[in-house]
Design a protein around this motif. Structure first.
Motif, PDB file in Angstrom:
ATOM      1  N   PRO A   1      73.627 -41.934  43.126  1.00  0.00           N
ATOM      2  CA  PRO A   1      73.236 -40.614  43.268  1.00  0.00           C
ATOM      3  C   PRO A   1      72.189 -40.343  42.250  1.00  0.00           C
ATOM      4  CG  PRO A   1      75.514 -40.854  42.112  1.00  0.00           C
ATOM      5  CD  PRO A   1      75.009 -42.326  42.678  1.00  0.00           C
ATOM      6  N   GLU A   2      71.361 -39.322  42.786  1.00  0.00           N
ATOM      7  CA  GLU A   2      70.177 -38.785  41.944  1.00  0.00           C
ATOM      8  C   GLU A   2      70.701 -37.992  41.180  1.00  0.00           C
ATOM      9  OE1 GLU A   2      67.073 -37.151  44.417  1.00  0.00           O
ATOM     10  OE2 GLU A   2      67.243 -38.572  45.529  1.00  0.00           O
ATOM     11  N   PRO A   3      70.192 -38.044  39.737  1.00  0.00           N
ATOM     12  CA  PRO A   3      70.906 -37.099  38.571  1.00  0.00           C
ATOM     13  C   PRO A   3      70.533 -35.548  39.183  1.00  0.00           C
ATOM     14  CG  PRO A   3      68.755 -38.047  37.804  1.00  0.00           C
ATOM     15  CD  PRO A   3      69.162 -38.641  39.207  1.00  0.00           C
ATOM     16  N   LYS A   4      71.363 -34.665  38.780  1.00  0.00           N
ATOM     17  CA  LYS A   4      71.214 -33.345  39.198  1.00  0.00           C
ATOM     18  C   LYS A   4      70.516 -32.762  38.192  1.00  0.00           C
ATOM     19  CE  LYS A   4      75.765 -32.926  41.385  1.00  0.00           C
ATOM     20  NZ  LYS A   4      76.943 -32.335  41.419  1.00  0.00           N
ATOM     21  N   GLN A   5      69.394 -31.768  38.429  1.00  0.00           N
ATOM     22  CA  GLN A   5      68.484 -31.037  37.560  1.00  0.00           C
ATOM     23  C   GLN A   5      69.313 -29.673  37.276  1.00  0.00           C
ATOM     24  OE1 GLN A   5      64.830 -30.872  39.742  1.00  0.00           O
ATOM     25  NE2 GLN A   5      64.300 -32.795  39.171  1.00  0.00           N
ATOM     26  N   GLU A   6      69.140 -29.293  36.134  1.00  0.00           N
ATOM     27  CA  GLU A   6      69.841 -27.974  35.800  1.00  0.00           C
ATOM     28  C   GLU A   6      68.865 -26.775  36.387  1.00  0.00           C
ATOM     29  OE1 GLU A   6      70.976 -27.839  31.677  1.00  0.00           O
ATOM     30  OE2 GLU A   6      71.794 -29.577  31.700  1.00  0.00           O
ATOM     31  N   ARG A   7      69.605 -25.919  36.922  1.00  0.00           N
ATOM     32  CA  ARG A   7      68.630 -24.887  37.176  1.00  0.00           C
ATOM     33  C   ARG A   7      68.639 -23.752  36.110  1.00  0.00           C
ATOM     34  NH1 ARG A   7      71.815 -22.652  42.458  1.00  0.00           N
ATOM     35  NH2 ARG A   7      70.293 -21.059  42.304  1.00  0.00           N
TER      36      ARG A   7
END
Length: 70
Positions: free
Chosen positions: A54-60
């Motif tokens: 899975p791609e790392p989630k970017q913080e909004r």
């Protein structure tokens, strides 16, 4: 009296295409037999199973609640 009018150009084209497909199939079967001897035909190599990462989630970025946008 019924007369045979001959083969139409469309029928001739279809017959030519069918003949070509049969020739291609015969050539493909011959190539497959050359690539895989008879004893290896039954064991077909399965494609390698790849694991999905899975791609790392970017913080909004969160705007402060008191500001107007635009």
């Amino acid at each position: 009296m019924d007369h045979f009018e001959g083969v139409t150009p469309e029928q001739r084209w279809k017959n030519d295409m069918l003949r070509e497909v049969r020739r291609i199939n015969a050539n493909m079967e011959q190539l497959l037999k050359q690539d895989h001897p008879q004893d290896e035909v039954e064991t077909v190599d399965q494609p390698e199973q790849m694991e999905l990462i899975p791609e790392p989630k970017q913080e909004r970025k969160v705007k402060p609640s008191g500001t107007k946008s635009g």
